[in-house]
Design an enzyme around this catalytic site. Sequence first.
Site, PDB file in Angstrom:
ATOM      1  N   PHE A  64       0.316  -6.772 -12.885  1.00 26.68           N
ATOM      2  CA  PHE A  64      -0.669  -7.751 -12.430  1.00 26.68           C
ATOM      3  C   PHE A  64      -0.229  -9.147 -12.836  1.00 26.68           C
ATOM      4  O   PHE A  64      -0.229  -9.501 -14.010  1.00 26.68           O
ATOM      5  CB  PHE A  64      -2.073  -7.444 -12.954  1.00 26.68           C
ATOM      6  CG  PHE A  64      -3.093  -8.284 -12.224  1.00 26.68           C
ATOM      7  CD1 PHE A  64      -3.457  -7.936 -10.929  1.00 26.68           C
ATOM      8  CD2 PHE A  64      -3.625  -9.418 -12.790  1.00 26.68           C
ATOM      9  CE1 PHE A  64      -4.360  -8.739 -10.222  1.00 26.68           C
ATOM     10  CE2 PHE A  64      -4.530 -10.211 -12.088  1.00 26.68           C
ATOM     11  CZ  PHE A  64      -4.891  -9.863 -10.804  1.00 26.68           C
ATOM     12  N   VAL A  65       0.180  -9.934 -11.833  1.00 24.83           N
ATOM     13  CA  VAL A  65       0.751 -11.246 -12.129  1.00 24.83           C
ATOM     14  C   VAL A  65      -0.184 -12.361 -11.708  1.00 24.83           C
ATOM     15  O   VAL A  65      -0.955 -12.220 -10.748  1.00 24.83           O
ATOM     16  CB  VAL A  65       2.133 -11.426 -11.449  1.00 24.83           C
ATOM     17  CG1 VAL A  65       3.130 -10.448 -12.035  1.00 24.83           C
ATOM     18  CG2 VAL A  65       2.046 -11.265  -9.940  1.00 24.83           C
ATOM     19  N   LYS A 111       6.319  -7.370  -4.246  1.00 24.34           N
ATOM     20  CA  LYS A 111       6.233  -6.209  -5.140  1.00 24.34           C
ATOM     21  C   LYS A 111       6.817  -4.978  -4.455  1.00 24.34           C
ATOM     22  O   LYS A 111       6.868  -4.911  -3.232  1.00 24.34           O
ATOM     23  CB  LYS A 111       4.778  -5.964  -5.524  1.00 24.34           C
ATOM     24  CG  LYS A 111       4.259  -6.894  -6.603  1.00 24.34           C
ATOM     25  CD  LYS A 111       2.887  -6.440  -7.035  1.00 24.34           C
ATOM     26  CE  LYS A 111       2.388  -7.200  -8.236  1.00 24.34           C
ATOM     27  NZ  LYS A 111       1.052  -6.711  -8.638  1.00 24.34           N
ATOM     28  N   ASP A 135      -4.239 -15.735  -8.774  1.00 23.00           N
ATOM     29  CA  ASP A 135      -5.361 -15.820  -9.709  1.00 23.00           C
ATOM     30  C   ASP A 135      -5.771 -14.457 -10.252  1.00 23.00           C
ATOM     31  O   ASP A 135      -5.392 -13.408  -9.745  1.00 23.00           O
ATOM     32  CB  ASP A 135      -6.588 -16.403  -8.998  1.00 23.00           C
ATOM     33  CG  ASP A 135      -7.213 -15.394  -8.011  1.00 23.00           C
ATOM     34  OD1 ASP A 135      -6.462 -14.815  -7.211  1.00 23.00           O
ATOM     35  OD2 ASP A 135      -8.434 -15.166  -8.074  1.00 23.00           O
ATOM     36  N   ASP A 141       2.065  -7.570  -1.711  1.00 22.19           N
ATOM     37  CA  ASP A 141       1.827  -6.497  -2.676  1.00 22.19           C
ATOM     38  C   ASP A 141       1.826  -5.173  -1.923  1.00 22.19           C
ATOM     39  O   ASP A 141       2.867  -4.535  -1.767  1.00 22.19           O
ATOM     40  CB  ASP A 141       0.498  -6.787  -3.376  1.00 22.19           C
ATOM     41  CG  ASP A 141       0.205  -5.830  -4.514  1.00 22.19           C
ATOM     42  OD1 ASP A 141       0.867  -4.796  -4.601  1.00 22.19           O
ATOM     43  OD2 ASP A 141      -0.698  -6.106  -5.317  1.00 22.19           O
ATOM     44  N   GLU A 173       3.447 -17.088   2.414  1.00 25.84           N
ATOM     45  CA  GLU A 173       2.648 -16.269   1.500  1.00 25.84           C
ATOM     46  C   GLU A 173       3.122 -16.446   0.066  1.00 25.84           C
ATOM     47  O   GLU A 173       4.299 -16.693  -0.182  1.00 25.84           O
ATOM     48  CB  GLU A 173       2.787 -14.783   1.877  1.00 25.84           C
ATOM     49  CG  GLU A 173       1.634 -14.228   2.690  1.00 25.84           C
ATOM     50  CD  GLU A 173       0.336 -14.087   1.888  1.00 25.84           C
ATOM     51  OE1 GLU A 173       0.149 -14.774   0.862  1.00 25.84           O
ATOM     52  OE2 GLU A 173      -0.502 -13.271   2.298  1.00 25.84           O
ATOM     53  N   ASP A 174       2.201 -16.310  -0.858  1.00 25.93           N
ATOM     54  CA  ASP A 174       2.597 -16.328  -2.266  1.00 25.93           C
ATOM     55  C   ASP A 174       3.130 -14.966  -2.701  1.00 25.93           C
ATOM     56  O   ASP A 174       4.108 -14.879  -3.419  1.00 25.93           O
ATOM     57  CB  ASP A 174       1.429 -16.770  -3.166  1.00 25.93           C
ATOM     58  CG  ASP A 174       0.138 -16.034  -2.838  1.00 25.93           C
ATOM     59  OD1 ASP A 174       0.030 -15.456  -1.740  1.00 25.93           O
ATOM     60  OD2 ASP A 174      -0.774 -16.034  -3.673  1.00 25.93           O
ATOM     61  N   LYS A 212      -6.057 -18.414  -0.881  1.00 26.47           N
ATOM     62  CA  LYS A 212      -5.815 -19.701  -1.541  1.00 26.47           C
ATOM     63  C   LYS A 212      -4.466 -19.709  -2.246  1.00 26.47           C
ATOM     64  O   LYS A 212      -3.947 -20.746  -2.620  1.00 26.47           O
ATOM     65  CB  LYS A 212      -6.903 -19.969  -2.607  1.00 26.47           C
ATOM     66  CG  LYS A 212      -8.304 -19.947  -2.078  1.00 26.47           C
ATOM     67  CD  LYS A 212      -9.302 -20.002  -3.269  1.00 26.47           C
ATOM     68  CE  LYS A 212     -10.706 -19.808  -2.760  1.00 26.47           C
ATOM     69  NZ  LYS A 212     -11.643 -19.626  -3.899  1.00 26.47           N
ATOM     70  N   GLY A 213      -3.918 -18.503  -2.430  1.00 24.04           N
ATOM     71  CA  GLY A 213      -2.751 -18.377  -3.304  1.00 24.04           C
ATOM     72  C   GLY A 213      -1.531 -19.158  -2.871  1.00 24.04           C
ATOM     73  O   GLY A 213      -0.709 -19.559  -3.707  1.00 24.04           O
TER      74      GLY A 213
END
Length: 181
Positions: A154-155, A133, A161, A105, A101-102, A45-46
């Site tokens: 952790f963002v 990241k 979210d 990682d 993509e948001d 959902k990001g």
Amino acid sequence: MHLNHPDISKVLVTGNQIAEKVSELAGQIDSYYQDKDPLLVGVLKGAVPFVADLSRAMQLSTSQDWMAVSSYGSGTISSGVVRILKDLDTDVTDRHVLIVEDIIDSGLTLSWLTTNLVNRGAASVEVVTLLRKPDAAKVQINVRWVGFDIPNEFVVGYGLDYNERYRSLDGVGVLSPAVYS
Ligand code: PRP
């Protein structure tokens, strides 16, 4: 929701900085595809706010589709397991696909997703991510456009979210450890 929030311990990227970056990326993506009719594939959902803002900042007419995959579970650490929760409605054969993509990682999601879409016969598969990241560098993925490289913290915000909260923050910030410890 404004990033100036008690649960945010550090601001990484403000809403204004995102808007500027989105407009810059949109210009580059427009020039890259020109008359190629790209299919934007948003990763739920990001990526919802990023797809919405990027596609509206682009001058090219694009189609959009969505996939939901899971690699995180409900915690803060990547599990390494990628599952399709919702597949595309579109046949990507011979299509120029742009995965939106948001965040990258561990890179596991994207590595798996690009291979999956190439195997379906897409004419090309490119990636744009708003955030990346440092751990992403450990996996070989060709990411054509990156908005911001961010530290390994952790963002949340702008789609990202923690347990489904904070997605509506207008920018990206570090979640205070007090919230999840
Ligand atoms: C996040 C993010 C990417 C993925 C990146 O999604 O949106 O899809 O993790 O992590 P990776 O590079 O370590 O694979 P998440 O699974 O949290 O789902 P969500 O977008 O629905 O919150």
